[in-house]
Design a protein around this motif. Structure first.
Motif, PDB file in Angstrom:
ATOM      1  N   GLY A 126       0.803  -1.217   0.000  1.00 27.56           N
ATOM      2  CA  GLY A 126       0.000   0.000   0.000  1.00 27.56           C
ATOM      3  C   GLY A 126       0.835   1.265   0.000  1.00 27.56           C
ATOM      4  O   GLY A 126       0.624   2.163   0.821  1.00 27.56           O
ATOM      5  N   LEU A 127       1.760   1.383  -0.923  1.00 26.62           N
ATOM      6  CA  LEU A 127       2.683   2.516  -0.954  1.00 26.62           C
ATOM      7  C   LEU A 127       1.998   3.784  -1.466  1.00 26.62           C
ATOM      8  O   LEU A 127       1.195   3.732  -2.409  1.00 26.62           O
ATOM      9  N   THR A 218      14.512  -6.472 -11.133  1.00 26.74           N
ATOM     10  CA  THR A 218      14.637  -7.069  -9.802  1.00 26.74           C
ATOM     11  C   THR A 218      13.446  -6.702  -8.927  1.00 26.74           C
ATOM     12  O   THR A 218      12.866  -7.561  -8.243  1.00 26.74           O
ATOM     13  N   LEU A 219      13.056  -5.425  -8.938  1.00 28.62           N
ATOM     14  CA  LEU A 219      11.914  -4.993  -8.131  1.00 28.62           C
ATOM     15  C   LEU A 219      10.630  -5.614  -8.646  1.00 28.62           C
ATOM     16  O   LEU A 219       9.805  -6.107  -7.862  1.00 28.62           O
ATOM     17  N   PRO A 227       0.209  -9.538  -8.078  1.00 30.61           N
ATOM     18  CA  PRO A 227       0.091  -9.076  -9.464  1.00 30.61           C
ATOM     19  C   PRO A 227      -0.124  -7.570  -9.620  1.00 30.61           C
ATOM     20  O   PRO A 227       0.454  -6.946 -10.514  1.00 30.61           O
ATOM     21  N   GLU A 228      -0.945  -6.978  -8.745  1.00 24.25           N
ATOM     22  CA  GLU A 228      -1.200  -5.544  -8.860  1.00 24.25           C
ATOM     23  C   GLU A 228       0.073  -4.737  -8.619  1.00 24.25           C
ATOM     24  O   GLU A 228       0.309  -3.723  -9.284  1.00 24.25           O
ATOM     25  N   LEU A 229       0.896  -5.182  -7.681  1.00 24.70           N
ATOM     26  CA  LEU A 229       2.136  -4.481  -7.384  1.00 24.70           C
ATOM     27  C   LEU A 229       3.139  -4.660  -8.519  1.00 24.70           C
ATOM     28  O   LEU A 229       3.810  -3.703  -8.927  1.00 24.70           O
ATOM     29  N   HIS A 234       5.849  -2.323 -13.282  1.00 29.73           N
ATOM     30  CA  HIS A 234       6.031  -2.361 -14.739  1.00 29.73           C
ATOM     31  C   HIS A 234       5.569  -1.064 -15.383  1.00 29.73           C
ATOM     32  O   HIS A 234       6.222  -0.547 -16.307  1.00 29.73           O
ATOM     33  N   ARG A 235       4.451  -0.517 -14.916  1.00 29.16           N
ATOM     34  CA  ARG A 235       3.969   0.747 -15.485  1.00 29.16           C
ATOM     35  C   ARG A 235       4.939   1.880 -15.196  1.00 29.16           C
ATOM     36  O   ARG A 235       5.251   2.694 -16.072  1.00 29.16           O
TER      37      ARG A 235
END
Length: 293
Positions: A126-127, A218-219, A227-229, A234-235
């Motif tokens: 939840g960043l 790596t991240l 998946p959402e993270l 990626h975005r």
């Protein structure tokens, strides 16, 4: 198997007596370490001090120390426009009678904790939006720096030969593994080395030149269980990850999860397998090296 490893690789600081090491560091740096808050990892130790700083201690064998040395944390002090702890002082010594070096660095104490308790995350942290803004600013600034250092992910110097050998062993369908662009990278950008909710990157001992996209891959790879993270990473780092080099670095990371030493219980294994299949197909479809993004 263990007996065949170098001595430095067999030692686990989570299980070894360390009091003499802590006392040596305290005397040399003139600090008092908070033993109650000590963090013990396989090859490193970390603790806050009574003067509000942080001390990181690492043990590394000669076979893992290249020609550039291993003062990466100190060398990173010259980097500009990157959210990272300020470096104050350090020390190093050789373990008597052994091909092993110790190093201790005193740094600014970062208030926010690590986003992940380990390299990977299995729940969404939840960043806040500001965190992503700082991530992008820091990684973009890092890529613009100049350094003669070569990155050592997993304490191994990254070279074209290493990339080609690793990908060839796990993804033989990728015919062209040539890296086109090299840029400075942290080289260990896991969720344990990024802090939050206030963004900062810690543990700079392995930074240096690396193929474009190593940090982003790596991240991203360490977030595949969420998946959402992973999609958010990626975005945010699309330019890196959608470049040809970035795709190769994504496969380089995935090779550790789906390769010959894969663990069936690893929560990353299935999403990593699917991601790898997609990346191999994309690289095959794009053909030769002239199509970098």
């Amino acid at each position: 198997m263990t007996a065949s490893l170098p001595l430095a690789a067999r030692v686990d600081l989570r299980r070894q007596p360390i009091e003499e090491v802590l006392e040596r560091v305290e005397q040399a740096l003139h600090v008092r370490l908070n033993r109650h808050a000590l963090i013990r990892k396989r090859r490193s130790l970390g603790a806050p001090t009574e003067r509000g700083t942080w001390v990181r201690i690492e043990r590394r064998g000669f076979e893992r120390i290249g020609l550039q040395g291993w003062n990466g944390t100190e060398a990173a002090a010259v980097l500009q426009k990157i959210a990272m702890p300020e470096w104050y002082r350090g020390m190093a010594w050789r373990e008597p009678g052994e091909p092993v070096m110790w190093r201790a660095d005193e740094l600014e104490l970062i208030a926010s904790p690590s986003v992940g308790t380990g390299a990977r995350v299995v729940t969404d942290p939840g960043l806040p939006e500001a965190w992503w803004t700082e991530l992008n600013a820091s990684l973009d600034a890092l890529a613009e720096q100049q350094t003669p250092r070569i990155a050592t992910p997993d304490t191994v110097t990254i070279t074209q030969e290493l990339v080609t050998g690793t990908l060839g062993a796990v993804f033989p369908g990728v015919a062209d593994t040539r890296i086109e662009r090299w840029a400075p990278a942290h080289a260990d950008l896991t969720w344990a080395n990024v802090m939050g909710p206030k963004f900062s990157i810690v543990d700079w001992e392995d930074w240096g030149m690396a193929p474009r996209g190593l940090d982003a891959a790596t991240l991203w790879g360490n977030a595949l269980a969420v998946p959402e993270l992973a999609d958010r990473v990626h975005r945010e780092r699309r330019a890196d990850l959608e470049s040809r080099d970035g795709k190769l670095m994504s496969l380089f990371f995935l090779s550790k999860i789906v390769g010959p030493h894969a663990c069936a219980e690893d929560p990353l294994r299935e999403p990593a397998r699917k991601a790898a299949e997609h990346l191999v197909a994309e690289l095959d479809a794009r053909g030769g090296p002239g199509s970098s993004g």
